[in-house]
Write a protein that holds these residues in place. Structure first.
Motif, PDB file in Angstrom:
ATOM      1  N   GLY A 111       0.800  -1.215   0.000  1.00 56.82           N
ATOM      2  CA  GLY A 111       0.000   0.000   0.000  1.00 56.82           C
ATOM      3  C   GLY A 111       0.831   1.262   0.000  1.00 56.82           C
ATOM      4  N   VAL A 114       1.874   2.015  -3.459  1.00 55.81           N
ATOM      5  CA  VAL A 114       0.732   2.503  -4.238  1.00 55.81           C
ATOM      6  C   VAL A 114       0.515   3.989  -3.970  1.00 55.81           C
ATOM      7  CG1 VAL A 114      -1.742   2.280  -4.660  1.00 55.81           C
ATOM      8  CG2 VAL A 114      -0.361   0.236  -4.269  1.00 55.81           C
ATOM      9  N   GLY A 115       0.600   4.397  -2.699  1.00 54.85           N
ATOM     10  CA  GLY A 115       0.450   5.810  -2.363  1.00 54.85           C
ATOM     11  C   GLY A 115       1.508   6.669  -3.019  1.00 54.85           C
ATOM     12  N   VAL A 151      -6.995   8.878  -2.646  1.00 56.66           N
ATOM     13  CA  VAL A 151      -7.157   7.686  -1.803  1.00 56.66           C
ATOM     14  C   VAL A 151      -8.090   6.680  -2.472  1.00 56.66           C
ATOM     15  CG1 VAL A 151      -7.933   6.846   0.444  1.00 56.66           C
ATOM     16  CG2 VAL A 151      -6.743   9.030   0.279  1.00 56.66           C
ATOM     17  N   ALA A 154      -6.303   5.093  -5.530  1.00 58.31           N
ATOM     18  CA  ALA A 154      -5.271   4.150  -5.103  1.00 58.31           C
ATOM     19  C   ALA A 154      -5.893   2.893  -4.503  1.00 58.31           C
ATOM     20  CB  ALA A 154      -4.350   4.822  -4.087  1.00 58.31           C
ATOM     21  N   GLY A 155      -6.936   3.064  -3.686  1.00 56.91           N
ATOM     22  CA  GLY A 155      -7.590   1.912  -3.096  1.00 56.91           C
ATOM     23  C   GLY A 155      -8.248   1.020  -4.129  1.00 56.91           C
ATOM     24  N   LYS A 158      -5.720  -0.993  -6.106  1.00 55.03           N
ATOM     25  CA  LYS A 158      -5.206  -2.092  -5.294  1.00 55.03           C
ATOM     26  C   LYS A 158      -6.234  -3.214  -5.141  1.00 55.03           C
ATOM     27  CE  LYS A 158      -2.309  -3.877  -2.192  1.00 55.03           C
ATOM     28  NZ  LYS A 158      -1.100  -4.566  -2.630  1.00 55.03           N
ATOM     29  N   SER A 216     -10.360  -1.652   3.088  1.00 58.96           N
ATOM     30  CA  SER A 216     -10.279  -0.216   2.790  1.00 58.96           C
ATOM     31  C   SER A 216     -10.500   0.629   4.036  1.00 58.96           C
ATOM     32  CB  SER A 216     -11.320   0.153   1.725  1.00 58.96           C
ATOM     33  OG  SER A 216     -11.048  -0.481   0.512  1.00 58.96           O
ATOM     34  N   SER A 219      -7.406   0.659   6.188  1.00 62.20           N
ATOM     35  CA  SER A 219      -6.136   0.970   5.531  1.00 62.20           C
ATOM     36  C   SER A 219      -5.463   2.169   6.196  1.00 62.20           C
ATOM     37  CB  SER A 219      -6.372   1.262   4.049  1.00 62.20           C
ATOM     38  OG  SER A 219      -5.175   1.670   3.420  1.00 62.20           O
ATOM     39  N   ILE A 222      -2.132   4.242   2.569  1.00 67.99           N
ATOM     40  CA  ILE A 222      -2.646   5.064   1.466  1.00 67.99           C
ATOM     41  C   ILE A 222      -3.308   6.351   1.974  1.00 67.99           C
ATOM     42  CG2 ILE A 222      -4.313   5.134  -0.427  1.00 67.99           C
ATOM     43  CD1 ILE A 222      -3.670   2.216  -0.975  1.00 67.99           C
TER      44      ILE A 222
END
Length: 285
Positions: A111, A114-115, A151, A154-155, A158, A216, A219, A222
């Protein structure tokens, strides 16, 4: 017969004991410890102050609503992408095996990476912004914006592979004879999909929604990297409280997030049991 039944029950209990014992010890013990700690002061005195702080402070109330928001929006976006992707993977086309492997790559990306990718690609002055600059376009603010668009993107990026895997399996479990029967009775492809495929695959779809929602909502990396500084979810606030040594407050926040996850889990079981009851009723009629 009753002796044989008791013998089988005892045998089943013995077989389940290692797995159940493992779950109770390694998952149940920390959860129980956190639950007890959320109702205690530093000297062990019973209190509700930590929960009162969550539901009376503006920052934690906003954090709770932000957690639910970050749990819901990426799931909705992922679902709109995963269902068509699942239908595509059911078909044979050139490069299907390569595509089937490539779309799963986000599963292997942490994660936090990804951020950082979202910052590099969608930040103002980033890759896409510089790519569009020669034609006079600029990207809107997508990183650390008030709506948490970065966010959500990105979420969803993923989660799409994970959700697609589950939904694809749910569609694949539907016998082709049922689809052929619907088509032979005059149903179009769209009606077959809406009134045959979707209801029969609903347990798998709801399971995918449940698992991605919980992931999510809890999380941290992210939202902490890409999310706006004015609205921090409970997962980020928990880490801040932990760094300040307020462990009881961390326990209480964790229990609140767990409660919402349990509510979603109960809603999932209620929905799937109702679907199963309706399908059995339809078969009997």
């Amino acid at each position: 017969m009753s002796v044989l039944h008791r013998h089988r029950s005892l045998q089943l209990l013995l077989l389940l004991t290692p797995g159940v014992g493992y779950l109770l010890f390694f998952f149940g013990t920390p959860l129980l410890s956190a639950l007890v700690g959320s109702f205690q002061l530093e000297d062990g005195t019973f209190t509700l102050n930590w929960y009162q702080c969550i539901f009376t402070r503006a920052s934690t109330l906003r954090g709770l609503s932000t957690s639910i928001y970050y749990g819901t929006m990426p799931v909705l976006l992922s679902l709109t992408l995963s269902v068509p992707l699942s239908l595509l993977l059911r078909r044979s086309f050139l490069g299907r095996k390569l595509f089937s492997g490539l779309y799963k790559l986000p599963l292997a990306v942490p994660g936090i990476i990804v951020g950082l990718m979202v910052i590099v690609v969608f930040e103002r002055g980033g890759f896409f912004d510089r790519l569009l600059a020669p034609i006079g376009f600029t990207l809107p603010k997508l990183v650390r914006d008030d709506w948490g668009i970065g966010v959500i993107l990105a979420g969803a990026w993923k989660q799409v592979p994970f959700m697609t895997l589950i939904i694809t399996s749910a569609f694949a479990a539907i016998p082709e004879d049922i689809r052929h029967a619907a088509r032979s009775l005059g149903a179009s492809r769209l009606k077959t999909f809406l009134f045959v495929d979707i209801p029969l695959a609903m347990p798998g779809i709801t399971a995918a929604i449940l698992l991605t929602f919980i992931g999510s909502m809890s999380s941290f990396a992210i939202p902490d990297i890409v999310g706006p500084p004015t609205a921090r979810p409970l997962s980020v606030l928990m880490v801040q409280e932990f760094k300040q040594g307020r462990f009881e407050q961390v326990y209480a926040m964790g229990m609140v997030l767990s409660l919402f996850a349990i509510i979603v889990l109960l809603a999932y079981y209620s929905l799937t049991s109702r679907i199963g009851h309706d399908s059995r009723k339809g078969e009997q009629s």
